[in-house]
Design an enzyme around this catalytic site. Structure first.
Site, PDB file in Angstrom:
ATOM      1  N   GLN A   4       0.831  -1.220   0.000  1.00 33.71           N
ATOM      2  CA  GLN A   4       0.000   0.000   0.000  1.00 33.71           C
ATOM      3  C   GLN A   4       0.863   1.267   0.000  1.00 33.71           C
ATOM      4  O   GLN A   4       0.444   2.301  -0.530  1.00 33.71           O
ATOM      5  CB  GLN A   4      -0.923   0.027   1.235  1.00 33.71           C
ATOM      6  CG  GLN A   4      -2.071  -0.954   1.184  1.00 33.71           C
ATOM      7  CD  GLN A   4      -1.707  -2.277   1.832  1.00 33.71           C
ATOM      8  OE1 GLN A   4      -0.560  -2.691   1.832  1.00 33.71           O
ATOM      9  NE2 GLN A   4      -2.701  -2.957   2.371  1.00 33.71           N
ATOM     10  N   ASP A  63      -6.648   1.660  12.373  1.00 34.00           N
ATOM     11  CA  ASP A  63      -7.859   0.901  12.035  1.00 34.00           C
ATOM     12  C   ASP A  63      -8.815   0.751  13.221  1.00 34.00           C
ATOM     13  O   ASP A  63     -10.015   0.626  13.045  1.00 34.00           O
ATOM     14  CB  ASP A  63      -7.490  -0.477  11.490  1.00 34.00           C
ATOM     15  CG  ASP A  63      -6.986  -0.346  10.070  1.00 34.00           C
ATOM     16  OD1 ASP A  63      -5.797  -0.039   9.886  1.00 34.00           O
ATOM     17  OD2 ASP A  63      -7.802  -0.482   9.143  1.00 34.00           O
TER      18      ASP A  63
HETATM   19  O1  MRU Z   1      -5.391  -3.402   4.846  1.00 35.18           O
HETATM   20  P1  MRU Z   1      -5.642  -1.948   4.583  1.00 35.18           P
HETATM   21  O2  MRU Z   1      -4.964  -1.423   3.365  1.00 35.18           O
HETATM   22  O3  MRU Z   1      -7.120  -1.630   4.624  1.00 35.18           O
HETATM   23  O4  MRU Z   1      -4.972  -1.221   5.833  1.00 35.18           O
HETATM   24  C1  MRU Z   1      -5.063   0.172   5.918  1.00 35.18           C
HETATM   25  C2  MRU Z   1      -4.359   0.743   7.080  1.00 35.18           C
HETATM   26  O5  MRU Z   1      -3.801   0.046   7.900  1.00 35.18           O
HETATM   27  C3  MRU Z   1      -4.458   2.239   7.260  1.00 35.18           C
HETATM   28  O6  MRU Z   1      -3.301   2.757   7.852  1.00 35.18           O
HETATM   29  C4  MRU Z   1      -5.660   2.546   8.168  1.00 35.18           C
HETATM   30  O7  MRU Z   1      -6.807   1.926   7.676  1.00 35.18           O
HETATM   31  C5  MRU Z   1      -5.903   3.995   8.316  1.00 35.18           C
HETATM   32  S1  MRU Z   1      -6.559   4.691   6.850  1.00 35.18           S
HETATM   33  C6  MRU Z   1      -6.872   6.327   7.110  1.00 35.18           C
END
Ligand code: MRU
Length: 329
Positions: free
Chosen positions: A180, A221
């Site tokens: 990501q 999260d």
């Molecule tokens: O697995 P993902 O890509 O959904 O994980 C995303 C994250 O860990 C982000 O840092 C988190 O959701 C915060 S988004 C503002």
């Protein structure tokens, strides 16, 4: 930049699995494939998942589907980000109030989306106040416009600090296994002309040791009542490294990401994903097919490693349990 659009009776999502190579939008009129889109990470990031689920709930209302069932299917898509459950609860309360009227539900989802962008912008300004001049900032995963209703949490702080002329360099961890940081954060930074350097995850400690990181800011999260928080796997090691090197470590999140029902981080459910995400890289096998794999999508960072929590209501410092409770008081 945005990744979620409501188009009257249709939900459009920017397919984040194909970024940065292709910008492809997918349209949805049924809530079930939207649950799959959350599961397969066409859309991802805690606030973005919440906004998407709210719109998917509207698709169910428009189609005359059973709203209780739609809520269950959507809630089963991913377990860790609390925004998903927060948004679905809010939509279900609205459905009770309005008797399931689709137009009223759409207005509620649009409001959730609008509020999310507004919260990110407020967070950005509060967060920018803790960023020093000429800052070299490290971030992990993607907590940007793509991960929210727009603008971003951690990247919102970086965007606001950049507008104030304070950002010398942003170091983006690539964020294995799904990249990501490389695919999404680097894409957002380059698109916004913010100075950016991509590093592999194992390079952050070496930069800190050389005194080249002034501040870390990450997204979240789910945060428990004491400030322990789950974020993308690898966040914990960034926090340990920052603590060891005396680098301030901030987490940015809207209040909708705080779960006061959990006393500490030990109760946060951690998603485990497909083992082939680690055995492969972009579909190319990089490990023996039969090797055992451990693939948690998130880890929990204890509040003792956190310098400050950036929210849309201000920056919170220890003692976190008391000061978070005051936010909701
Ligand atoms: O697995 P993902 O890509 O959904 O994980 C995303 C994250 O860990 C982000 O840092 C988190 O959701 C915060 S988004 C503002």
């Amino acid at each position: 930049m945005d990744a979620i659009r409501w188009e009257g009776k249709t939900l459009a999502l920017l397919d984040q699995t194909r970024l940065p190579v292709e910008e492809v939008w997918i349209s949805y009129q049924d809530y079930r494939p939207v649950a799959d889109a959350i599961r397969t990470m066409v859309v991802r990031g805690a606030p973005a998942i919440g906004v998407t689920a709210a719109y998917a709930y509207c698709l169910a209302a428009l189609a005359g589907d059973n709203l209780e069932e739609a809520k269950e299917v959507l809630a089963a898509s991913r377990p860790t980000a609390v925004n998903l459950f927060w948004a679905l609860e809010r939509m279900a309360r609205k459905a009770q109030d309005c008797g399931g009227d689709a137009q009223s539900l759409i207005a509620e989802a649009v409001e959730i989306h609008r509020e999310d962008v507004e919260m990110c912008k407020a967070m950005g300004l509060y967060g920018a106040s803790v960023v020093p001049e000429h800052a070299r900032i490290l971030t992990h995963c993607n907590a940007g416009a793509l991960a929210t209703g727009g603008y971003g949490t951690a990247l919102g702080v970086i965007r606001a600090a950049h507008q104030q002329g304070k950002v010398q360099m942003v170091y983006a961890d690539e964020t294995r296994p799904l990249l990501q940081g490389a695919r999404l954060t680097a894409y957002e930074l380059v698109s916004d002309h913010i100075p950016a350097t991509l590093i592999a995850d194992n390079m952050a400690a070496s930069l800190m040791a050389k005194g080249q990181i002034d501040l870390v800011v990450v997204g979240c999260d789910r945060m428990a009542a004491n400030g322990d928080f789950a974020n993308k796997i690898g966040t914990y090691s960034v926090a340990v490294n920052a603590h060891h090197h005396g680098v301030p470590f901030y987490v940015a999140l809207p209040c909708s990401t705080i779960d006061l029902s959990l006393a500490d981080g030990s109760g946060i459910p951690i998603e485990e994903r497909d083992k082939n995400e680690v055995r492969t890289l972009y579909g190319v096998q990089t490990a023996p097919a039969e090797v055992e794999v451990y693939n948690p999508a998130f880890d929990v960072t204890p509040h003792s490693l956190v310098t400050g929590i950036i929210t849309e209501k201000g920056v919170i410092y220890p003692p976190f349990r008391e000061n978070l409770a005051r936010l909701f008081g």
